[in-house]
Motif scaffolding. Structure first.
Motif, PDB file in Angstrom:
ATOM      1  N   SER A 107       0.835  -1.195   0.000  1.00  0.00           N
ATOM      2  CA  SER A 107       0.000   0.000   0.000  1.00  0.00           C
ATOM      3  C   SER A 107       0.869   1.244   0.000  1.00  0.00           C
ATOM      4  CB  SER A 107      -0.932   0.003   1.209  1.00  0.00           C
ATOM      5  OG  SER A 107      -0.193  -0.043   2.415  1.00  0.00           O
ATOM      6  N   VAL A 108       2.104   1.133   0.558  1.00  0.00           N
ATOM      7  CA  VAL A 108       3.023   2.271   0.604  1.00  0.00           C
ATOM      8  C   VAL A 108       4.406   1.804   0.167  1.00  0.00           C
ATOM      9  CG1 VAL A 108       4.008   4.123   1.989  1.00  0.00           C
ATOM     10  CG2 VAL A 108       1.726   3.260   2.545  1.00  0.00           C
ATOM     11  N   LEU A 109       4.955   2.507  -0.804  1.00  0.00           N
ATOM     12  CA  LEU A 109       6.312   2.243  -1.286  1.00  0.00           C
ATOM     13  C   LEU A 109       7.198   3.423  -0.926  1.00  0.00           C
ATOM     14  CD1 LEU A 109       8.410   0.697  -3.127  1.00  0.00           C
ATOM     15  CD2 LEU A 109       7.517   2.084  -5.012  1.00  0.00           C
ATOM     16  N   VAL A 110       8.313   3.150  -0.291  1.00  0.00           N
ATOM     17  CA  VAL A 110       9.300   4.180   0.026  1.00  0.00           C
ATOM     18  C   VAL A 110      10.428   4.093  -0.984  1.00  0.00           C
ATOM     19  CG1 VAL A 110      11.053   4.926   1.697  1.00  0.00           C
ATOM     20  CG2 VAL A 110       8.773   4.224   2.488  1.00  0.00           C
ATOM     21  N   ILE A 111      10.737   5.201  -1.630  1.00  0.00           N
ATOM     22  CA  ILE A 111      11.932   5.254  -2.482  1.00  0.00           C
ATOM     23  C   ILE A 111      13.050   5.798  -1.606  1.00  0.00           C
ATOM     24  CG2 ILE A 111      13.007   6.237  -4.533  1.00  0.00           C
ATOM     25  CD1 ILE A 111      10.330   6.219  -5.893  1.00  0.00           C
ATOM     26  N   GLY A 112      13.909   4.882  -1.168  1.00  0.00           N
ATOM     27  CA  GLY A 112      14.938   5.240  -0.204  1.00  0.00           C
ATOM     28  C   GLY A 112      16.218   5.706  -0.857  1.00  0.00           C
ATOM     29  N   GLU A 113      17.129   6.130  -0.012  1.00  0.00           N
ATOM     30  CA  GLU A 113      18.449   6.560  -0.466  1.00  0.00           C
ATOM     31  C   GLU A 113      19.502   5.801   0.329  1.00  0.00           C
ATOM     32  OE1 GLU A 113      19.020  10.809  -0.635  1.00  0.00           O
ATOM     33  OE2 GLU A 113      16.901  11.144  -1.092  1.00  0.00           O
ATOM     34  N   ALA A 114      20.578   5.454  -0.340  1.00  0.00           N
ATOM     35  CA  ALA A 114      21.647   4.689   0.309  1.00  0.00           C
ATOM     36  C   ALA A 114      23.003   5.249  -0.090  1.00  0.00           C
ATOM     37  CB  ALA A 114      21.547   3.217  -0.059  1.00  0.00           C
ATOM     38  N   PRO A 115      23.339   6.441   0.399  1.00  0.00           N
ATOM     39  CA  PRO A 115      24.657   7.000   0.079  1.00  0.00           C
ATOM     40  C   PRO A 115      25.759   6.104   0.633  1.00  0.00           C
ATOM     41  CG  PRO A 115      23.591   8.255   1.835  1.00  0.00           C
ATOM     42  CD  PRO A 115      22.571   7.301   1.304  1.00  0.00           C
ATOM     43  N   ASP A 116      26.759   5.846  -0.180  1.00  0.00           N
ATOM     44  CA  ASP A 116      27.875   4.978   0.220  1.00  0.00           C
ATOM     45  C   ASP A 116      27.407   3.593   0.640  1.00  0.00           C
ATOM     46  OD1 ASP A 116      29.725   7.104  -0.191  1.00  0.00           O
ATOM     47  OD2 ASP A 116      29.225   7.906   1.795  1.00  0.00           O
ATOM     48  N   GLY A 117      26.260   3.155   0.109  1.00  0.00           N
ATOM     49  CA  GLY A 117      25.776   1.814   0.378  1.00  0.00           C
ATOM     50  C   GLY A 117      25.087   1.629   1.709  1.00  0.00           C
TER      51      GLY A 117
ATOM     52  N   SER B  77      27.094   2.007 -11.913  1.00  0.00           N
ATOM     53  CA  SER B  77      26.802   3.225 -12.668  1.00  0.00           C
ATOM     54  C   SER B  77      25.779   4.109 -11.961  1.00  0.00           C
ATOM     55  CB  SER B  77      26.296   2.878 -14.068  1.00  0.00           C
ATOM     56  OG  SER B  77      25.030   2.221 -14.000  1.00  0.00           O
ATOM     57  N   LEU B  78      25.116   3.558 -10.932  1.00  0.00           N
ATOM     58  CA  LEU B  78      24.064   4.296 -10.221  1.00  0.00           C
ATOM     59  C   LEU B  78      24.559   4.869  -8.891  1.00  0.00           C
ATOM     60  CD1 LEU B  78      21.180   1.725 -10.821  1.00  0.00           C
ATOM     61  CD2 LEU B  78      21.583   3.852 -12.075  1.00  0.00           C
TER      62      LEU B  78
ATOM     63  N   GLY C 116      21.044   2.397  -6.607  1.00  0.00           N
ATOM     64  CA  GLY C 116      22.390   2.848  -6.306  1.00  0.00           C
ATOM     65  C   GLY C 116      23.401   1.756  -6.533  1.00  0.00           C
ATOM     66  N   GLY C 117      24.531   1.864  -5.832  1.00  0.00           N
ATOM     67  CA  GLY C 117      25.582   0.873  -5.942  1.00  0.00           C
ATOM     68  C   GLY C 117      25.882   0.244  -4.604  1.00  0.00           C
ATOM     69  N   ALA C 118      26.265  -1.025  -4.599  1.00  0.00           N
ATOM     70  CA  ALA C 118      26.628  -1.760  -3.384  1.00  0.00           C
ATOM     71  C   ALA C 118      25.520  -1.675  -2.338  1.00  0.00           C
ATOM     72  CB  ALA C 118      27.945  -1.230  -2.817  1.00  0.00           C
TER      73      ALA C 118
END
Length: 325
Positions: A3-13, A68-69, A43-45
């Motif tokens: 019902s809810v999707l979070v588009i997260g962020e993962a700087p430096d993995g 590449s991401l 992202g990467g890793a």
């Protein structure tokens, strides 16, 4: 289907603190909407970040993992985010109000033919839809918005939501998303990281900020002393930064950093609308200003009408003694 999707962020993995907050908010919303909680990571890793997302509340994690991401670029992230949303078919998508979210969210909404609410500070469910509260008119008012199309895309201000306690025993599925590398038409050729001592301003639970009313640059040393006692970050108004009293990277306001700490201590700050747009999401604002007509008193929970030089030294001493005990 979530019902809810979070588009997260993962700087430096590593999963960002804001993403964990969004997963906490998604869990609470999903309980009322009916359905699950998913997280998309691009992202990467991402192996460590994906596991952290499960521990933070995600039942399903979609991981678009490719070297590449590692740096955000629109041409790759938007189509990948859209593909994940179409695969998961959520009712709502939450994205952090970060430099990435500011660019990604409106582009994603256009691609999916839906609408977006930017910079929400509160989320609630009514009649099966999410009602997002956001500041408007430079922070002088708040607007409650409901999107009638699906998915409802909402960017959420950092520190406005509570993360769940991380639980490594939580179980969830991790789905790999195929990545077809895209060569961006623009590339990052260099990055300059501003070095600042102490607690980062944008993630601090307590912020001690000073304004032009301090009268001189050296007064910020007194604020830094109080901040060290409280484990707080030090901020400044635009006027103080323009005078060269404090680094521009520490500016709080509409044209600076937007903060949402548990406690915001405003010292000799008048409370102009541009500044309040940057700190109005704080859970508690305490003001020290010798002008009883200062606008800051329309926003603060507690206020001391007095010259800060008479208040700050005894306050710092009392807090140091109290916290040591």
């Amino acid at each position: 289907m979530a019902s809810v999707l979070v588009i997260g962020e993962a700087p430096d993995g590593q999963l960002s603190a804001t993403s964990a907050e969004l997963l906490g908010a998604a869990t609470r919303l999903a309980e009322e909407l009916g359905g699950g909680v998913a997280c998309a990571l691009i992202g990467g890793a991402l192996s460590s970040a994906a596991q952290a997302a499960v521990a933070a509340g995600a039942e399903t994690v979609y991981a678009a993992d490719h070297e590449s991401l590692a740096q955000y670029h629109t041409e790759a992230y938007v189509p990948l985010a859209a593909a994940i949303v179409q695969q998961d078919t959520p009712q709502a998508v939450l994205i952090g109000q970060t430099s990435i979210g500011r660019d990604l969210a409106p582009r994603l909404a256009a691609r999916l033919d839906t609408a977006v609410v930017m910079d929400a500070v509160d989320l609630a469910v009514a009649d099966g839809r999410i009602r997002a509260t956001r500041p408007c008119f430079g922070g002088n008012a708040r607007q409650v918005v409901t999107i009638t199309s699906d998915p409802q895309i909402i960017t959420v201000r950092a520190k406005s939501q509570d993360a769940l306690d991380p639980d490594a025993s939580r179980r969830g599925s991790i789905t790999a998303i195929a990545v077809d590398p895209v060569a961006p038409s623009a590339a990052v050729t260099g990055k300059e990281q501003v070095q600042s001592e102490g607690v980062p301003l944008n993630t601090a639970e307590i912020v001690v900020a000073g304004g032009r009313g301090l009268g001189q640059e050296s007064a910020f040393r007194d604020l830094e002393e109080l901040a060290s006692v409280l484990g707080a970050a030090v901020g400044a108004s635009r006027a103080a930064c323009d005078l060269g009293w404090y680094p521009p990277a520490q500016q709080v306001g509409l044209t600076g950093t937007v903060v949402s700490p548990t406690l915001y201590l405003a010292v000799a700050i008048s409370g102009a609308s541009q500044h309040m747009a940057g700190c109005g999401g704080s859970k508690s604002i305490v003001a020290i200003n010798k002008d009883p007509g200062a606008n800051i008193y329309n926003f603060c929970r507690f206020g001391v009408v007095e010259d800060y030089q008479k208040v700050l030294p005894p306050l710092t001493a009392a807090l140091r003694e109290l916290l040591q005990d």
